[in-house]
Motif scaffolding. Sequence first.
Motif, PDB file in Angstrom:
ATOM      1  N   LEU A  65      45.330  71.692  -4.045  1.00 33.94           N
ATOM      2  CA  LEU A  65      45.356  72.893  -3.214  1.00 33.94           C
ATOM      3  C   LEU A  65      46.657  72.921  -2.418  1.00 33.94           C
ATOM      4  O   LEU A  65      46.894  72.058  -1.578  1.00 33.94           O
ATOM      5  N   LEU A 119      40.075  80.787  -3.905  1.00 37.20           N
ATOM      6  CA  LEU A 119      39.519  79.801  -4.828  1.00 37.20           C
ATOM      7  C   LEU A 119      38.384  80.350  -5.672  1.00 37.20           C
ATOM      8  O   LEU A 119      38.020  79.753  -6.694  1.00 37.20           O
ATOM      9  N   GLN A 148      33.776  76.920  -1.617  1.00 39.78           N
ATOM     10  CA  GLN A 148      34.397  76.976  -2.933  1.00 39.78           C
ATOM     11  C   GLN A 148      34.680  75.579  -3.479  1.00 39.78           C
ATOM     12  O   GLN A 148      34.526  75.331  -4.681  1.00 39.78           O
ATOM     13  N   CYS A 149      35.066  74.657  -2.620  1.00 41.96           N
ATOM     14  CA  CYS A 149      35.237  73.271  -3.065  1.00 41.96           C
ATOM     15  C   CYS A 149      33.920  72.706  -3.579  1.00 41.96           C
ATOM     16  O   CYS A 149      33.888  71.997  -4.597  1.00 41.96           O
TER      17      CYS A 149
END
Length: 278
Positions: A65, A119, A148-149
């Motif tokens: 990221l 993301l 989102q991770c």
Amino acid sequence: MSTRHDLATPTPLDIRLRETQEAFDSVAADYDGPRGNNELIQRMRLTLWATVRQELPAGSRLLDLGCGTGIDAVEFARSRFQVTASDWSPRMVERTRDRAEAAGVTERLDAVHVGVQELDQLEGEFDGIYSNFGPLNCAPDLAQVAAQCARLVRPGGTLVFSVIGRVCPWEVGHYAARGRFRRALVRGARGVTPVGMNRHTIWTYYYFPREFYKAFAEHFALSRYCALSLFLPPPYMVERTRRHPAFYERLGRMDDRLGGLPLLRDMGDHFLIVMHRR
């Protein structure tokens, strides 16, 4: 949340994101020099590399990221990781693609123009996600990034993030000694803060480690965190270390030994935090 489309009346968030993008675009050509990769930066970089390798075996699928010019992504691709490198700056993405081609690792490295606020555009499952030198400090909604991770990383997968911290004793002392008290205390600001770079503005949020982790706690268990550049000065003071290398090398060893201790780990130019998917 996607911000690619043009709006007739840009919102303040759209403007901040565009200004941050323009700031990083403006330095992409020379970011591998003193601005983005001097000795103090490289020392912190090596800590993240070692941590990712401790947490994840070669062959793992990694998401980067805020990849910048791709130094980290290419290093991991050379080490047999499969890397998707993302950045909000299209010029940084171009630099990453060029670096990957020059290194002969394009089969293991895919660079994409996706910001940390976008993301939801990514698909696939990753074994680990890393971010180096504060791209997540520019995320307008950290809880959204965490969600989102959690979607993108497998259960049990790992996050390794280097984040700009709130308390940097060197910085406070450096600017206070020059009578620049507002600059000395800029990291204490709540909410988004404008930070100048190359006559542009980067819109930045500062965090204590536990404050940062709070956004991820629903989906991730905290493993550990430590200070980076606590006894050593921040990278923009690198000329100090060049004048007295032996002294600052001793300070670096103090960082290594003591940077993970309670209280001390909550300070420093950056902190390194490791979390695991629940």
